[in-house]
Design a protein around this motif. Structure first.
Motif, PDB file in Angstrom:
ATOM      1  N   GLY A 123      49.648  35.979  48.794  1.00 61.46           N
ATOM      2  CA  GLY A 123      50.148  36.460  47.397  1.00 61.46           C
ATOM      3  C   GLY A 123      49.359  37.041  46.737  1.00 61.46           C
ATOM      4  N   PRO A 124      49.364  37.351  44.975  1.00 63.58           N
ATOM      5  CA  PRO A 124      49.421  38.422  44.165  1.00 63.58           C
ATOM      6  C   PRO A 124      48.389  38.721  43.640  1.00 63.58           C
ATOM      7  CG  PRO A 124      50.256  37.073  42.838  1.00 63.58           C
ATOM      8  CD  PRO A 124      50.231  36.446  44.393  1.00 63.58           C
ATOM      9  N   PHE A 125      47.916  40.212  43.517  1.00 67.72           N
ATOM     10  CA  PHE A 125      46.708  40.491  42.741  1.00 67.72           C
ATOM     11  C   PHE A 125      46.293  41.133  41.334  1.00 67.72           C
ATOM     12  CE2 PHE A 125      46.113  40.709  48.068  1.00 67.72           C
ATOM     13  CZ  PHE A 125      44.975  39.950  48.029  1.00 67.72           C
ATOM     14  N   LEU A 126      45.601  41.179  41.137  1.00 67.05           N
ATOM     15  CA  LEU A 126      44.829  41.846  39.432  1.00 67.05           C
ATOM     16  C   LEU A 126      44.199  42.541  39.525  1.00 67.05           C
ATOM     17  CD1 LEU A 126      45.364  41.050  36.170  1.00 67.05           C
ATOM     18  CD2 LEU A 126      43.373  40.810  36.463  1.00 67.05           C
ATOM     19  N   TYR A 127      44.888  43.446  39.336  1.00 60.02           N
ATOM     20  CA  TYR A 127      44.283  44.928  39.845  1.00 60.02           C
ATOM     21  C   TYR A 127      44.047  45.427  38.367  1.00 60.02           C
ATOM     22  CZ  TYR A 127      48.722  47.561  39.543  1.00 60.02           C
ATOM     23  OH  TYR A 127      49.373  48.068  39.115  1.00 60.02           O
ATOM     24  N   TYR A 128      42.602  46.935  38.704  1.00 57.92           N
ATOM     25  CA  TYR A 128      42.273  47.084  37.357  1.00 57.92           C
ATOM     26  C   TYR A 128      41.505  48.723  37.853  1.00 57.92           C
ATOM     27  CZ  TYR A 128      38.142  44.499  38.299  1.00 57.92           C
ATOM     28  OH  TYR A 128      36.542  43.648  38.141  1.00 57.92           O
ATOM     29  N   PRO A 129      41.167  49.666  37.031  1.00 55.46           N
ATOM     30  CA  PRO A 129      40.462  50.823  37.563  1.00 55.46           C
ATOM     31  C   PRO A 129      39.296  50.048  37.472  1.00 55.46           C
ATOM     32  CG  PRO A 129      42.013  51.205  35.472  1.00 55.46           C
ATOM     33  CD  PRO A 129      42.031  49.742  35.787  1.00 55.46           C
ATOM     34  N   GLY A 130      38.576  51.170  39.040  1.00 54.62           N
ATOM     35  CA  GLY A 130      37.641  49.720  39.110  1.00 54.62           C
ATOM     36  C   GLY A 130      36.244  51.723  38.453  1.00 54.62           C
ATOM     37  N   ARG A 131      36.352  52.473  38.281  1.00 55.30           N
ATOM     38  CA  ARG A 131      35.881  53.607  37.484  1.00 55.30           C
ATOM     39  C   ARG A 131      35.633  53.684  35.866  1.00 55.30           C
ATOM     40  NH1 ARG A 131      36.872  58.242  42.122  1.00 55.30           N
ATOM     41  NH2 ARG A 131      36.283  57.190  43.443  1.00 55.30           N
ATOM     42  N   ARG A 132      35.670  52.558  35.395  1.00 49.84           N
ATOM     43  CA  ARG A 132      35.837  52.607  33.913  1.00 49.84           C
ATOM     44  C   ARG A 132      34.781  51.395  33.114  1.00 49.84           C
ATOM     45  NH1 ARG A 132      41.590  51.299  31.774  1.00 49.84           N
ATOM     46  NH2 ARG A 132      40.785  50.930  29.371  1.00 49.84           N
ATOM     47  N   LEU A 133      35.122  51.265  32.054  1.00 53.17           N
ATOM     48  CA  LEU A 133      34.604  50.255  31.210  1.00 53.17           C
ATOM     49  C   LEU A 133      35.360  48.771  31.305  1.00 53.17           C
ATOM     50  CD1 LEU A 133      32.366  51.700  28.818  1.00 53.17           C
ATOM     51  CD2 LEU A 133      31.185  50.500  30.442  1.00 53.17           C
ATOM     52  N   VAL A 134      34.930  47.842  31.060  1.00 55.45           N
ATOM     53  CA  VAL A 134      36.150  46.934  31.817  1.00 55.45           C
ATOM     54  C   VAL A 134      35.547  45.905  30.343  1.00 55.45           C
ATOM     55  CG1 VAL A 134      36.028  44.344  33.014  1.00 55.45           C
ATOM     56  CG2 VAL A 134      35.330  45.943  33.925  1.00 55.45           C
ATOM     57  N   PRO A 135      36.841  46.604  29.253  1.00 51.23           N
ATOM     58  CA  PRO A 135      37.190  45.926  28.333  1.00 51.23           C
ATOM     59  C   PRO A 135      36.858  43.925  28.179  1.00 51.23           C
ATOM     60  CG  PRO A 135      39.361  46.939  28.387  1.00 51.23           C
ATOM     61  CD  PRO A 135      38.668  46.751  29.958  1.00 51.23           C
ATOM     62  N   SER A 136      36.150  43.881  27.387  1.00 51.79           N
ATOM     63  CA  SER A 136      35.737  42.286  27.339  1.00 51.79           C
ATOM     64  C   SER A 136      36.838  41.307  27.200  1.00 51.79           C
ATOM     65  CB  SER A 136      35.332  41.559  25.734  1.00 51.79           C
ATOM     66  OG  SER A 136      36.062  42.448  24.745  1.00 51.79           O
ATOM     67  N   PRO A 137      38.560  41.378  26.970  1.00 51.84           N
ATOM     68  CA  PRO A 137      39.339  40.257  27.257  1.00 51.84           C
ATOM     69  C   PRO A 137      39.844  40.434  28.191  1.00 51.84           C
ATOM     70  CG  PRO A 137      40.044  41.803  25.003  1.00 51.84           C
ATOM     71  CD  PRO A 137      38.495  42.367  25.702  1.00 51.84           C
ATOM     72  N   LEU A 138      39.746  41.804  28.673  1.00 56.80           N
ATOM     73  CA  LEU A 138      40.031  41.802  30.916  1.00 56.80           C
ATOM     74  C   LEU A 138      38.895  41.154  31.170  1.00 56.80           C
ATOM     75  CD1 LEU A 138      41.605  42.806  32.871  1.00 56.80           C
ATOM     76  CD2 LEU A 138      40.801  45.173  32.736  1.00 56.80           C
ATOM     77  N   ARG A 139      37.642  41.479  31.125  1.00 55.55           N
ATOM     78  CA  ARG A 139      37.431  40.808  31.275  1.00 55.55           C
ATOM     79  C   ARG A 139      37.061  38.494  31.758  1.00 55.55           C
ATOM     80  NH1 ARG A 139      34.630  41.321  36.448  1.00 55.55           N
ATOM     81  NH2 ARG A 139      34.293  42.643  35.416  1.00 55.55           N
ATOM     82  N   ALA A 140      37.321  38.492  29.985  1.00 61.45           N
ATOM     83  CA  ALA A 140      37.702  37.110  30.303  1.00 61.45           C
ATOM     84  C   ALA A 140      38.343  36.615  30.911  1.00 61.45           C
ATOM     85  CB  ALA A 140      37.934  37.179  28.526  1.00 61.45           C
ATOM     86  N   PHE A 141      39.382  37.259  31.208  1.00 56.78           N
ATOM     87  CA  PHE A 141      41.004  37.208  32.237  1.00 56.78           C
ATOM     88  C   PHE A 141      40.618  37.321  33.193  1.00 56.78           C
ATOM     89  CE2 PHE A 141      44.893  37.675  33.502  1.00 56.78           C
ATOM     90  CZ  PHE A 141      45.773  36.401  33.364  1.00 56.78           C
ATOM     91  N   ILE A 142      40.006  37.977  34.329  1.00 56.74           N
ATOM     92  CA  ILE A 142      39.109  38.218  35.361  1.00 56.74           C
ATOM     93  C   ILE A 142      38.221  36.926  35.646  1.00 56.74           C
ATOM     94  CG2 ILE A 142      37.639  38.969  36.975  1.00 56.74           C
ATOM     95  CD1 ILE A 142      38.363  41.369  35.366  1.00 56.74           C
ATOM     96  N   ASP A 143      36.880  36.861  34.773  1.00 56.58           N
ATOM     97  CA  ASP A 143      36.328  35.452  34.950  1.00 56.58           C
ATOM     98  C   ASP A 143      37.270  34.367  34.677  1.00 56.58           C
ATOM     99  OD1 ASP A 143      33.760  37.441  34.986  1.00 56.58           O
ATOM    100  OD2 ASP A 143      33.227  36.276  33.163  1.00 56.58           O
ATOM    101  N   PHE A 144      38.727  33.425  34.256  1.00 59.30           N
ATOM    102  CA  PHE A 144      38.653  33.314  34.079  1.00 59.30           C
ATOM    103  C   PHE A 144      39.971  32.893  35.208  1.00 59.30           C
ATOM    104  CE2 PHE A 144      42.423  30.163  32.014  1.00 59.30           C
ATOM    105  CZ  PHE A 144      42.334  29.341  32.340  1.00 59.30           C
ATOM    106  N   ILE A 145      40.503  33.565  35.934  1.00 61.88           N
ATOM    107  CA  ILE A 145      41.496  33.101  37.210  1.00 61.88           C
ATOM    108  C   ILE A 145      40.804  33.282  38.121  1.00 61.88           C
ATOM    109  CG2 ILE A 145      43.437  34.858  36.147  1.00 61.88           C
ATOM    110  CD1 ILE A 145      42.800  36.624  38.039  1.00 61.88           C
ATOM    111  N   LYS A 146      39.107  33.271  37.865  1.00 60.27           N
ATOM    112  CA  LYS A 146      37.519  33.179  39.109  1.00 60.27           C
ATOM    113  C   LYS A 146      37.633  31.693  39.019  1.00 60.27           C
ATOM    114  CE  LYS A 146      36.338  38.104  39.697  1.00 60.27           C
ATOM    115  NZ  LYS A 146      35.045  38.605  40.027  1.00 60.27           N
ATOM    116  N   ALA A 147      37.726  31.385  38.330  1.00 59.71           N
ATOM    117  CA  ALA A 147      37.488  29.809  38.076  1.00 59.71           C
ATOM    118  C   ALA A 147      38.490  28.590  38.177  1.00 59.71           C
ATOM    119  CB  ALA A 147      36.883  29.773  36.696  1.00 59.71           C
ATOM    120  N   MET A 148      39.548  28.958  38.387  1.00 56.89           N
ATOM    121  CA  MET A 148      40.952  29.054  38.360  1.00 56.89           C
ATOM    122  C   MET A 148      40.666  27.466  39.558  1.00 56.89           C
ATOM    123  SD  MET A 148      43.771  30.312  35.719  1.00 56.89           S
ATOM    124  CE  MET A 148      45.104  28.387  36.212  1.00 56.89           C
TER     125      MET A 148
END
Length: 299
Positions: free
Chosen positions: A272-297
């Protein structure tokens, strides 16, 4: 802060290659964007954009500024997003670049629940089949399948972890032409092919008992994958040929029997697909919330 706003306006216009498109994307008037770019050019003493009646393209100085300031500006925006988030209520914007398959098959079960949980986040979804540089395009993250992920990206699973390519045709087509039993028999059938933008028409892949087969079928209809996939499905339902597509995309048509599955024991499985984002930058709080949300699903 005015200089920051002028830089943001320049980056918006340069990436959008026009004031009108930048205005549509940002919600800022074209005249305000034009004034901001003019101020920045006056402050720097150099022209940043070449403007014609048909296009707006960065000059050499403009391209240099984009390359140097684009990533830095993203970092600043991320830091500000984090600073303005309050406790467990992240706020700000989140922009994702995804293929049509993810927009149709994965995000419908994610987006409504996510926005209900985080009402202060503004989510923008852009569908695109070709691979894009998410940093240059101004995106916070993207969704793609593993074989198309960029290096130096952090990848997080999203959606079902195993999917399949299915083969289907209408009852009328199969009654008239017969039902193929093996992949090689497809060479004597009419097949509806898909093409990704700017790429060759992909072959059809099959597997059974550890054996893989690649077939190049023929047919009178080729549709652009993503944008015209539904047209291909309607053509298959009308009896014009055999369709090869994600099983989940075809399942509603299997349920109402407007399409029938063919050769299920040969269907190819893939991750299946992956959400991907740059590893060498600060993670904006909306993206962090989205990442945590999909991990908990639940998967």
């Amino acid at each position: 802060m005015r200089e920051m706003a002028d830089i943001e306006a320049f980056l918006l216009v340069a990436r959008a290659k026009g004031f009108r498109e930048a205005s549509r994307v940002s919600g800022t008037s074209s005249s305000s964007l034009s004034d901001a770019v003019k101020r920045l050019e006056a402050d720097l003493g150099v022209r940043l954009l070449n403007r014609t009646t048909r296009s707006v393209l960065p000059t050499e100085a403009g391209r240099t500024l984009m390359e140097r300031l684009g990533p830095a500006f993203s970092e600043i925006t991320s830091a500000l997003d984090q600073a303005t988030s309050h406790g467990d209520r992240p706020a700000g914007s989140l922009k994702l670049n995804v293929p049509a398959s993810a927009a149709r098959l994965v995000l419908p079960r994610v987006v409504p629940a996510f926005l209900a949980t985080y009402p202060d986040i503004r989510l923008e979804i852009v569908t695109e089949e070709s691979f894009v540089d998410i940093i240059e395009g101004g995106y916070d993250a993207g969704i793609r399948y593993d074989e198309r992920l960029e290096q130096d990206m952090i990848a997080v699973p999203i959606g079902p972890r195993v999917q399949r390519y299915a083969l289907a045709a209408s009852p009328s087509y199969l009654a008239a032409r017969g039902t193929p039993q093996t992949p090689h028999e497809l060479l004597s059938h009419d097949c509806i092919r898909g093409r990704f933008s700017g790429r060759a028409i992909p072959a059809w892949e099959f597997e059974r008992d550890g054996k893989e087969l690649i077939i190049e079928p023929s047919g009178n209809l080729i549709v652009q994958s993503g944008g015209a996939t539904d047209l291909g499905i309607e053509a298959a339902k009308a009896g014009l040929g055999i369709m090869y597509l994600f099983e989940d995309w075809l399942r509603p048509h299997f349920a109402d029997k407007t399409l029938l599955p063919i050769m299920e024991d040969w269907w190819l499985s893939f991750s299946g697909p992956f959400l991907y984002y740059p590893g060498r930058r600060l993670v904006p709080s909306p993206l962090r919330a989205f990442i945590d949300f999909i991990k908990a699903m639940p998967r």
